[in-house]
Write a protein that holds these residues in place. Structure first.
Motif, mmCIF file in Angstrom:
data_model
loop_
_atom_site.group_PDB
_atom_site.id
_atom_site.type_symbol
_atom_site.label_atom_id
_atom_site.label_comp_id
_atom_site.label_asym_id
_atom_site.label_seq_id
_atom_site.Cartn_x
_atom_site.Cartn_y
_atom_site.Cartn_z
ATOM 1 N N ASN A 117 21.371 -20.996 -10.076
ATOM 2 C CA ASN A 117 21.046 -20.185 -10.847
ATOM 3 C C ASN A 117 20.499 -20.393 -12.440
ATOM 4 O OD1 ASN A 117 22.881 -18.249 -12.578
ATOM 5 N ND2 ASN A 117 24.442 -19.097 -13.553
ATOM 6 N N GLY A 169 24.970 -17.371 -4.619
ATOM 7 C CA GLY A 169 26.054 -17.646 -6.241
ATOM 8 C C GLY A 169 24.964 -17.197 -7.518
ATOM 9 N N SER A 171 23.891 -15.098 -10.138
ATOM 10 C CA SER A 171 24.855 -14.343 -11.373
ATOM 11 C C SER A 171 25.004 -12.935 -11.494
ATOM 12 C CB SER A 171 24.578 -15.408 -12.927
ATOM 13 O OG SER A 171 25.326 -16.593 -12.622
ATOM 14 N N GLY A 196 20.473 -16.248 -16.469
ATOM 15 C CA GLY A 196 21.054 -16.578 -15.324
ATOM 16 C C GLY A 196 20.187 -16.219 -14.513
ATOM 17 N N LEU A 256 28.456 -12.600 -12.688
ATOM 18 C CA LEU A 256 29.152 -13.518 -13.195
ATOM 19 C C LEU A 256 28.689 -14.187 -14.891
ATOM 20 C CD1 LEU A 256 29.035 -14.337 -10.200
ATOM 21 C CD2 LEU A 256 30.979 -13.645 -11.105
ATOM 22 N N ASP A 257 30.062 -15.038 -14.862
ATOM 23 C CA ASP A 257 29.119 -15.368 -16.849
ATOM 24 C C ASP A 257 29.230 -16.792 -16.027
ATOM 25 O OD1 ASP A 257 28.318 -14.202 -18.505
ATOM 26 O OD2 ASP A 257 30.345 -13.053 -18.951
ATOM 27 N N GLU A 258 28.337 -17.794 -16.106
ATOM 28 C CA GLU A 258 28.058 -19.307 -15.349
ATOM 29 C C GLU A 258 27.185 -19.575 -16.582
ATOM 30 O OE1 GLU A 258 28.311 -19.520 -11.247
ATOM 31 O OE2 GLU A 258 30.530 -19.209 -11.352
ATOM 32 N N ASP A 260 24.256 -21.769 -17.012
ATOM 33 C CA ASP A 260 22.438 -21.294 -16.199
ATOM 34 C C ASP A 260 21.674 -22.925 -16.029
ATOM 35 O OD1 ASP A 260 21.882 -21.627 -18.582
ATOM 36 O OD2 ASP A 260 19.849 -20.715 -18.379
ATOM 37 N N ARG A 264 22.996 -26.316 -18.098
ATOM 38 C CA ARG A 264 23.130 -27.967 -17.520
ATOM 39 C C ARG A 264 22.291 -29.166 -17.742
ATOM 40 N NH1 ARG A 264 25.285 -24.471 -13.048
ATOM 41 N NH2 ARG A 264 27.632 -24.264 -13.297
#
Lengths: 277, 376
Positions: A117, A169, A171, A196, A256-258, A260, A264
């Motif tokens: 991502n 996966g 985003s 993302g 999606l909101d994850e 990136d 991390r």
């Protein structure tokens, strides 16, 4: 019309490499127009954008546009882009690839960019063929369709690029076509703004290498086929599976909101006591 | 990073520490024996200094990522071994062609193919020179000790920045995995990327400047928008097929190295002043060669050693000079004779080789056997 031309001209490198390499009726120019309008809409300056491309017909796009541009090796555009993004997260990076570029030779980089991502926007120009090398079948050439290396028809099951990257996966996943060029630029600006990994598949006609061999008619006929078979995603979902023929969904397919990759990684740096942009 | 002056390190660790000291802040790599310790070490150390560590999906993308990071202005490193080095060749050629500074460490293991993952070799001497297709410049350095893994990695980054070229650290598996007690040098020279001397409108990233001066590579995003490609390009960076421009582009690549051999090439001479016999050895084999020189001298044989620290460009002129004085060249290598071929090219005199490919060290006794058998 005039407004579009002015916008286009603002981003072209008119003194370089023109006339372009694309055949008459090719859809890549329409995709490039949509990309320029999308960037214009996001408000980023030319200096803030890096356009990375692979090898093939779509790969030449980086030559024509006035950004920081990087024309990489075949299939590897995403890996170069990954290095740029991580080294300077302030840059906005758009990666243009063809279907063979992104899903055959570069397939590994595509799936892992989705999984990480990483904050890049991948524009996959899907014309269902290797155009520049003379019309060999690609991972998106439909079954039984002809190519210069599939004279008896392709016997390989094609990839659905959007399903592939969704499963891996990404985003943001969206699809449009050269017929739906306004939708394409809207989707691209959404993808660029998205934090993302975003993938926008642009279905694009190749009348010379793909259309001609498969009796798809003129470039306009090929675009009309897109018009007739593209169905908005919500409507597409309502079609019973048994009744789906050649239709395909367009519009936003995944959003999606994850966190990136950089978000991390910044946490790791912080925990290690480091300092970062 | 450890601050002690006295350290017990292995070669791979010293190499990674050298890279950090040179200002490297981006590493991309893929696990492979016997180079993996470099990645492991940097995965811990790079976050502490705000740098980036990423484990990529393969060696191809690792090489791509370091080129990208370098274009964004960050000194970049990758490390690999045998099969991974083969996979990196295409993008290594890209870095040569597009003149992107970066450093690649290849800790050599036995080959071909998967070969001997846990045994050392010097089988990639020629691959490091000619592994990628087409005419291209390359600089390759070969350390013989843990300390040199540190100092030469710094030197590698300096050369990469100075000549806008990829530089390869060619380490044999013995040196990479060898532990030594070393003292890090107090002072090191670090060359950073120069600032552009012209405004954006005048900037040609591949210009042919008078005197062979090399155009500074401006990082992406600083207002100098330009094009980078692996295709043959004109001075502005755009693809060209105009004959004169093609020739200029390729000539420039070769001559930026060729015209600076005096600056790039480093060698060590050991007891060569009065020698009749010259052993040419690099990496771990040079350590056995040094001992062989000592043994030969104790037996009254006038032996000496030439150690190419810079393997490529090959120190041909040094060899030619030495060949005027010595009667025999002995070339021990952990392969079938890759440097040997270069020695033959440089010197029409007698040269013999000592080869070993079973993944074991070449011993001083093996070299002595050849010297004694050569009957001068």
């Amino acid at each position: 019309m005039i407004r579009t031309s002015e916008t286009m001209y603002k981003y072209l490198r008119p003194d370089k490499e023109f006339p372009h390499v694309w055949c008459p009726g090719c859809g890549i120019g329409i995709v490039m127009g949509a990309l320029v309008r999308a960037i214009e809409r996001t408000g980023f300056t030319k200096d803030e954008i890096v356009l990375v491309s692979g090898i093939g017909c779509s790969g030449r796009m980086s030559t024509y546009l006035d950004f920081n541009t990087l024309h990489t090796t075949h299939g590897r555009a995403l890996s170069f882009a990954t290095g740029i993004k991580l080294a300077n997260p302030k840059l906005n990076i758009i990666v243009v690839m063809g279907d063979g570029d992104a899903t055959a030779i570069g397939g590994n980089h595509l799936i892992h960019s989705c999984r990480r991502n990483i904050d890049l926007t991948a524009l996959v120009v899907n014309n269902n063929i290797y155009g520049m090398t003379g019309g060999q079948y690609s991972p998106t050439t439909p079954m039984e369709h002809k190519a210069s290396t599939a004279q008896y028809g392709s016997i390989e099951k094609p990839f659905d690029i959007c399903k592939l990257v969704e499963a891996c996966g990404a985003s943001f996943v969206a699809r449009s076509t050269t017929y739906h060029s306004k939708m394409l630029d809207a989707l691209l600006s959404r993808g660029i703004a998205k934090k993302g990994f975003s993938v926008v598949e642009a279905m694009s006609q190749c009348p010379v290498q793909y259309g001609r061999r498969n009796k798809k008619g003129s470039p306009v006929d090929m675009m009309m086929w897109y018009k007739d078979n593209a169905i908005s995603n919500p409507a597409f979902k309502k079609i019973p599976p048994g009744e789906i023929g050649e239709q395909f969904p367009v519009g936003i397919l995944v959003d999606l909101d994850e966190p990136d990759y950089l978000e991390r990684y910044s946490q790791i740096v912080k925990n290690a006591g480091g300092d970062r942009l | 990073m450890k601050k002690h002056k006295d350290l017990v390190l292995h070669g791979n660790e010293a190499c990674a520490m050298g890279a950090l000291a040179a200002g490297m802040r981006f590493f991309a790599g893929y696990p492979i024996t016997p180079s993996t310790e470099i990645a492991e070490f940097l995965s811990v150390e790079l976050p502490k200094v705000g740098g980036t560590f990423i484990q990529m999906e393969d060696e191809i993308s690792s090489m791509g990522a370091i080129i990208g990071a370098s274009l964004a202005g960050v000194k970049s490193l990758t490390a690999t071994s045998g099969p991974g080095f083969s996979l990196m060749q295409e993008n290594l050629g890209y870095a040569s062609m597009a003149e992107i500074p970066c450093v690649l460490v290849n800790v050599m293991r036995g080959g071909p193919s998967t070969g001997m993952p846990t045994r050392p070799s010097q089988g990639d001497v020629m691959q490091s020179r000619w592994g990628t297709h087409g005419p291209h410049p390359i600089i390759v350095l070969s350390p013989q000790s843990v300390l040199e893994c540190y100092t030469l990695t710094i030197h590698a980054f300096n050369l990469a920045e100075k000549y806008r070229s990829p530089v390869i650290m060619l380490i044999d598996g013995i040196v990479g995995h060898m532990w030594e007690n070393i003292q890090l040098p107090e002072k090191i020279e670090v060359i950073d990327r120069p600032e552009p001397t012209v405004p954006p409108d005048w900037y040609n990233p591949y210009d042919n400047l008078p005197g062979g001066e090399i155009v500074p590579l401006v990082p992406f995003g600083e207002g100098y928008r330009y094009h980078v490609t692996g295709m043959v390009h004109d001075k502005s960076g755009f693809p060209t097929l105009v004959n004169e421009e093609v020739e200029q582009c390729l000539d420039k690549l070769i001559y930026k190295i060729k015209n600076n051999l005096h600056d790039i090439i480093r060698i060590e001479e050991y007891m060569l002043e009065d020698a009749d016999i010259c052993i040419v050895a690099h990496g771990s084999v040079a350590r056995s060669a040094r001992e062989a020189v000592n043994i030969a001298r104790s037996e009254g044989l006038k032996a000496g050693m030439l150690r190419p620290i810079t393997l490529w460009p090959f120190p041909r002129f040094h060899l030619e000079n030495i060949s005027k004085r010595v009667k025999l060249f002995v070339v021990p290598e952990m392969n079938y004779g890759q440097v040997y071929g270069e020695v033959l090219k440089s010197c029409p005199k007698r040269a013999v080789r000592v080869t070993r490919v079973d993944g074991e060290l070449i011993t001083p006794a093996q070299i002595m056997e050849k010297i004694e058998g050569a009957a001068l």
